[in-house]
Design an enzyme around this catalytic site. Structure first.
Site, short mmCIF file in Angstrom:
data_model
loop_
_atom_site.label_atom_id
_atom_site.label_comp_id
_atom_site.label_asym_id
_atom_site.label_seq_id
_atom_site.Cartn_x
_atom_site.Cartn_y
_atom_site.Cartn_z
N ASP A 61 51.08 33.60 51.05
CA ASP A 61 51.27 32.31 50.37
C ASP A 61 52.45 32.38 49.40
O ASP A 61 53.24 31.43 49.30
CB ASP A 61 50.02 31.91 49.59
CG ASP A 61 48.85 31.61 50.50
OD1 ASP A 61 48.99 31.80 51.73
OD2 ASP A 61 47.79 31.19 50.00
N ILE A 92 53.71 37.16 44.81
CA ILE A 92 54.87 36.65 45.58
C ILE A 92 55.06 37.39 46.90
O ILE A 92 55.62 36.84 47.85
CB ILE A 92 56.16 36.72 44.74
CG1 ILE A 92 57.30 35.99 45.47
CG2 ILE A 92 56.59 38.17 44.45
CD1 ILE A 92 58.16 35.18 44.63
N THR A 93 54.59 38.64 46.99
CA THR A 93 54.83 39.40 48.22
C THR A 93 53.80 39.08 49.31
O THR A 93 53.92 39.56 50.44
CB THR A 93 54.80 40.92 47.94
OG1 THR A 93 53.54 41.22 47.33
CG2 THR A 93 55.92 41.33 47.01
N GLY A 94 52.81 38.27 48.99
CA GLY A 94 51.78 37.93 49.98
C GLY A 94 52.22 36.76 50.85
O GLY A 94 53.30 36.20 50.68
N TYR A 99 33.89 38.57 45.67
CA TYR A 99 35.15 37.83 45.67
C TYR A 99 34.92 36.39 45.22
O TYR A 99 35.58 35.87 44.32
CB TYR A 99 35.76 37.87 47.08
CG TYR A 99 36.92 36.91 47.27
CD1 TYR A 99 38.19 37.24 46.82
CD2 TYR A 99 36.72 35.67 47.87
CE1 TYR A 99 39.25 36.35 46.98
CE2 TYR A 99 37.77 34.77 48.03
CZ TYR A 99 39.03 35.12 47.59
OH TYR A 99 40.08 34.24 47.74
N THR A 118 39.10 28.90 46.00
CA THR A 118 38.87 29.18 47.42
C THR A 118 37.62 28.52 47.97
O THR A 118 36.63 28.36 47.25
CB THR A 118 38.76 30.70 47.65
OG1 THR A 118 38.18 30.94 48.94
CG2 THR A 118 37.86 31.37 46.63
N HIS A 127 43.83 29.74 55.50
CA HIS A 127 45.16 29.32 55.96
C HIS A 127 45.91 30.57 56.43
O HIS A 127 45.95 31.58 55.75
CB HIS A 127 45.91 28.55 54.89
CG HIS A 127 45.78 29.13 53.52
ND1 HIS A 127 44.62 29.07 52.79
CD2 HIS A 127 46.68 29.80 52.77
CE1 HIS A 127 44.81 29.68 51.64
NE2 HIS A 127 46.04 30.14 51.60
N LYS A 167 35.97 34.37 41.73
CA LYS A 167 36.82 33.18 41.81
C LYS A 167 36.12 31.98 41.17
O LYS A 167 36.74 31.16 40.49
CB LYS A 167 37.16 32.87 43.27
CG LYS A 167 38.24 33.77 43.85
CD LYS A 167 39.62 33.28 43.42
CE LYS A 167 40.74 34.06 44.05
NZ LYS A 167 42.07 33.61 43.61
N LEU A 190 48.77 33.33 42.51
CA LEU A 190 48.35 33.62 43.89
C LEU A 190 47.94 35.07 44.05
O LEU A 190 47.55 35.50 45.13
CB LEU A 190 49.50 33.30 44.86
CG LEU A 190 50.15 31.92 44.71
CD1 LEU A 190 51.19 31.69 45.79
CD2 LEU A 190 49.11 30.82 44.77
O1 G4F Z 1 39.68 36.40 58.05
P1 G4F Z 1 38.58 36.69 57.12
O2 G4F Z 1 38.52 38.06 56.55
O3 G4F Z 1 38.65 35.59 55.99
P2 G4F Z 1 37.58 35.03 54.93
O4 G4F Z 1 36.54 36.01 54.62
O5 G4F Z 1 37.13 33.69 55.42
O6 G4F Z 1 38.47 34.84 53.63
C1 G4F Z 1 39.81 34.37 53.66
O7 G4F Z 1 39.85 32.98 53.45
C2 G4F Z 1 39.39 32.54 52.17
C3 G4F Z 1 39.53 31.02 52.10
O8 G4F Z 1 38.35 30.45 52.48
C4 G4F Z 1 40.18 33.21 51.07
F1 G4F Z 1 39.73 32.82 49.86
C5 G4F Z 1 40.10 34.71 51.20
O9 G4F Z 1 40.91 35.33 50.22
C6 G4F Z 1 40.59 35.10 52.58
O10 G4F Z 1 41.94 34.76 52.67
O11 G4F Z 1 37.16 36.42 57.84
C7 G4F Z 1 36.87 35.21 58.47
C8 G4F Z 1 35.54 35.33 59.20
C9 G4F Z 1 34.41 35.89 58.34
O12 G4F Z 1 33.25 35.15 58.57
C10 G4F Z 1 34.21 37.31 58.87
O13 G4F Z 1 32.88 37.83 58.75
O14 G4F Z 1 35.69 36.24 60.28
C11 G4F Z 1 34.57 37.10 60.32
N1 G4F Z 1 34.96 38.32 61.03
C12 G4F Z 1 34.44 38.74 62.21
N2 G4F Z 1 35.00 39.92 62.57
C13 G4F Z 1 35.86 39.24 60.62
C14 G4F Z 1 35.88 40.24 61.59
N3 G4F Z 1 36.65 39.28 59.52
C15 G4F Z 1 37.50 40.34 59.40
N4 G4F Z 1 38.34 40.38 58.32
N5 G4F Z 1 37.55 41.36 60.32
C16 G4F Z 1 36.76 41.36 61.44
O15 G4F Z 1 36.81 42.27 62.26
#
Ligand code: G4F
Length: 342
Positions: free
Chosen positions: A16, A12-14, A151, A128, A182, A155, A83
């Site tokens: 979503d 709940i604290t996240g 991860y 996911t 999202h 899932k 969630l």
């Molecule tokens: O924002 P991200 O960390 O999200 P990611 O890995 O897509 O996962 C999120 O969305 C999923 C739904 O599809 C959820 F299930 C999951 O729990 C989470 O909410 O990374 C998005 C993209 C990746 O390709 C990553 O390699 O951004 C790229 N990226 C590039 N530079 C980075 C960075 N990601 C992060 N976190 N930090 C960076 O500096």
């Protein structure tokens, strides 16, 4: 008088969880929220609701069966929304056991305790788009799952064993949302979108000089979290439990996100160099974006773009916020927030 419906939300604290709680309370539900004890302020995203009598917060953890038992017995929910998760894909490579413990075994613990309290309970499991992994876009409910991270593996196993498995073996009502990325101003700052909007807002205000990213060319289908939680609720109002992709159907790269946020903040940006030496430069040849290997993942999901036709036709759900509107909302919120610290 008709009794109020009772919902139980883990996580709940996240981002979503907070949007979903607001949505359900507006719909007249009593909401029980399970939260973990953390050293940070757990009420950060829900402080405006903290005094609402329709919201009851209880400490608990998907790794602790007795905590689930106690909270569920008190809540006696009609609907359960799971969630809670270790949700950072990058961190899951570093903590694979913890990821499996929470994102796989935790799901089973929660379901088994929930049905003990109410056999007819309706359960939502947060699946996911990461489960599609290397499968080429567009991805929908019939696409092949090809996960590449601990991860996504956990899932997917939870989806197969406990969503589909328990649904088919025991007839439990368990629906799952295969949500694509999202975001919102409430997104955690370690996810790429929020990292970009926080960093650029600070750069705009002179509070930070530069920041580092990983893979700029990864593509994601980014929607607005507040809009996505309505689909979770709709899934539990269906006659039968099912699985639904929730997405905008449009994908953008991380690079596009940086460019759009710079445009919104009026920061001129040019890319120079290649690969790990690539940099984003602004006026006066100042480097504001660099690339750091640290933010690359051992295995990457290159491109996600969802086909949410089934959610549109069966749930009547549709995306309501464009990519440009989302980036604007997030950059403006961070700019306003950091202006206050000047
Ligand atoms: O924002 P991200 O960390 O999200 P990611 O890995 O897509 O996962 C999120 O969305 C999923 C739904 O599809 C959820 F299930 C999951 O729990 C989470 O909410 O990374 C998005 C993209 C990746 O390709 C990553 O390699 O951004 C790229 N990226 C590039 N530079 C980075 C960075 N990601 C992060 N976190 N930090 C960076 O500096």
């Amino acid at each position: 008088m008709k009794e109020k419906k009772r919902a139980f939300i883990t996580g709940i604290t996240g981002q979503d969880g907070s949007y979903l709680a607001e949505y359900l309370i507006k719909k007249g539900y009593d909401v029980w929220g399970l939260m973990r004890r953390t050293s940070l302020d757990p009420l950060m995203r829900i402080h405006t609701m903290a005094d609402d009598r329709s919201l009851k917060l209880r400490y608990g953890n998907l790794r602790d069966t007795s905590s689930l038992q106690r909270a569920l017995e008190e809540a006696k929910p009609d609907e359960v929304y799971n969630l809670a998760a270790l949700s950072d894909v990058g961190i899951s490579f570093k903590c694979p056991e913890e990821t499996m413990e929470v994102n796989y075994y935790g799901v089973s613990r929660l379901i088994l305790e929930a049905v003990k309290v109410n056999k007819k309970v309706r359960i939502y499991q947060a699946s996911t788009s990461e489960m599609f992994g290397t499968t080429k876009p567009p991805q929908n409910e019939r696409s092949i799952f090809a996960p590449v991270s601990p991860y996504a593996e956990a899932k997917l196993m939870a989806y197969r064993d406990f969503v589909k498995g328990y649904r088919e073996q025991y007839g439990y009502f368990i629906a799952s949302g295969i949500l694509f990325n999202h975001e919102s101003p409430r997104r955690g700052e370690h996810f790429v979108t929020r990292k970009i909007t926080v960093s650029l807002a600070k750069i705009k205000l002179g509070l930070q000089k530069s920041f580092s990213l990983g893979n700029l060319d990864a593509r994601r289908d980014w929607g607005y979290a507040s809009n996505y939680v309505t689909a979770m609720h709709a899934m539990l109002q269906q006659k039968k439990p099912d699985d639904f992709v929730v997405a905008t159907g449009i994908s953008h790269s991380v690079r596009d996100f940086v460019e759009e946020a710079c445009k919104e903040l009026d920061i001129p940006l040019t890319w120079k160099g290649k690969s790990l030496k690539e940099v984003g430069v602004t006026k006066g040849n100042k480097t504001i974006v660099t690339i750091d290997k640290e933010f690359y993942r051992p295995a990457e999901v290159r491109a996600l773009c969802g086909d949410a036709t089934k959610a549109r036709t069966e749930l009547g759900w549709k995306p309501k916020v464009t990519f440009e509107e989302l980036v604007r909302m997030m950059t403006r919120a961070d700019l306003e927030h950091y202006k206050k610290s000047l």
